[in-house]
Design an enzyme around this catalytic site. Structure first.
Site, PDB file in Angstrom:
ATOM      1  N   SER A 131      11.921  -6.609  16.860  1.00  0.00           N
ATOM      2  CA  SER A 131      12.555  -6.841  15.569  1.00  0.00           C
ATOM      3  C   SER A 131      13.091  -5.506  15.061  1.00  0.00           C
ATOM      4  CB  SER A 131      11.530  -7.402  14.575  1.00  0.00           C
ATOM      5  OG  SER A 131      12.036  -7.363  13.236  1.00  0.00           O
ATOM      6  N   TYR A 144       3.289  -7.684  10.029  1.00  0.00           N
ATOM      7  CA  TYR A 144       4.321  -8.089  10.990  1.00  0.00           C
ATOM      8  C   TYR A 144       5.082  -6.868  11.486  1.00  0.00           C
ATOM      9  CZ  TYR A 144       8.235 -10.581  13.093  1.00  0.00           C
ATOM     10  OH  TYR A 144       9.177 -11.043  13.976  1.00  0.00           O
TER      11      TYR A 144
END
Length: 270
Positions: A131, A144
């Site tokens: 990501s 996350y």
């Protein structure tokens, strides 16, 4: 290319499903995995049940693919989940361990199970879905972001280890992608009243951005690019936003990046 064998984790929806389908279109024989639910019939991608948090489940799925084909040419580690926007202190240690066990250690389990076979065959590609939060911070998504920083560091280090053995590793780093991922994120398990208004505002902002986000197909195309490149890169930005953020992180002053993140999320200046 004649039927190279690909295994894609978390392929029941979103980025994983799109990636599995794109690889099949490109000529791979593709096995997708899903956790818990019975595999659904699919004309182009065969689904296997696999829980990346279980050593036994991982070994069983790998063994089944090897039983059928005696090789695995491409592993795409996509399985993962998030915690909905929330302050770091609103997640318990149990929740922290759970997200790392899937997003990071699940990837490690898959790689440890596949690597011996790739080494034996003298070739292989491993593509890990990271990501932009693997190189940028995300306030109120600290856990996350931490897992994706870990994915990026592990991927780059492993690629250096494996290059001389005919195996390459890449990490794909998308920005906002329009999937059901955010709606499936866990709620914080220790919510605090002082963050409630902020959580509500951030959730609204994320939903607003997702309305104009690119679809999972842009990630699938990037995975295919990394899988088939003669000289694959370590890191690939997937999508327009991810490309802009990568350039911003590389060339802009840290203070500008910091201010931009807070402005985009509509956080108070500090």
């Amino acid at each position: 290319m004649n039927s190279k064998i690909a295994l894609v984790t978390g392929a029941s929806s979103g980025i994983g499903e799109s990636t599995a389908q794109r690889l099949a279109q490109a000529g791979y024989t593709v096995y997708g995995t899903t956790r818990g639910a019975a595999p659904r019939p699919n004309k182009t991608v065969e689904m296997l049940t696999l829980d990346v948090t279980s050593d036994d489940s991982v070994e069983a799925a790998i063994a089944e693919v090897l039983r059928r084909h005696s090789r695995i040419d491409l592993l795409v580690n996509n399985a993962g989940f998030g915690v909905a926007p929330a302050a770091a202190e609103e997640s318990s240690m149990e929740q922290a361990r759970a997200i790392f066990d899937t997003n990071f250690f699940g990837m490690v389990r898959m790689i440890r199970a596949v690597l011996p076979h790739m080494r034996k065959q003298g070739s292989g590609r491993i593509v890990n879905i990271g990501s932009v939060l693997g190189f940028l911070p995300m306030p109120y998504m600290a856990l996350y972001a931490a897992t994706k920083h870990a994915v990026a560091g592990y991927s780059e280090s492993l690629d250096h280890e494996m290059r001389t053995l005919g195996i390459r590793v890449s990490v794909i780093e998308p920005g906002y992608i329009k999937t059901s991922f955010d709606s499936n994120s866990l709620a914080p398990d220790l919510p605090l009243a002082m963050y409630e208004a902020l959580r509500t505002a951030l959730n609204a902002r994320v939903k607003e951005v997702l309305l104009t986000a690119q679809g999972p197909e842009v990630v699938a195309e990037t995975v295919l690019q990394a899988a088939m490149a003669a000289q694959p890169k370590l890191r690939y930005a997937a999508g327009t936003l991810a490309g802009r953020l990568r350039l911003l992180r590389r060339f802009a002053p840290a203070s500008m990046v910091d201010a931009g993140i807070r402005k985009d999320l509509r956080l108070q200046a500090a």
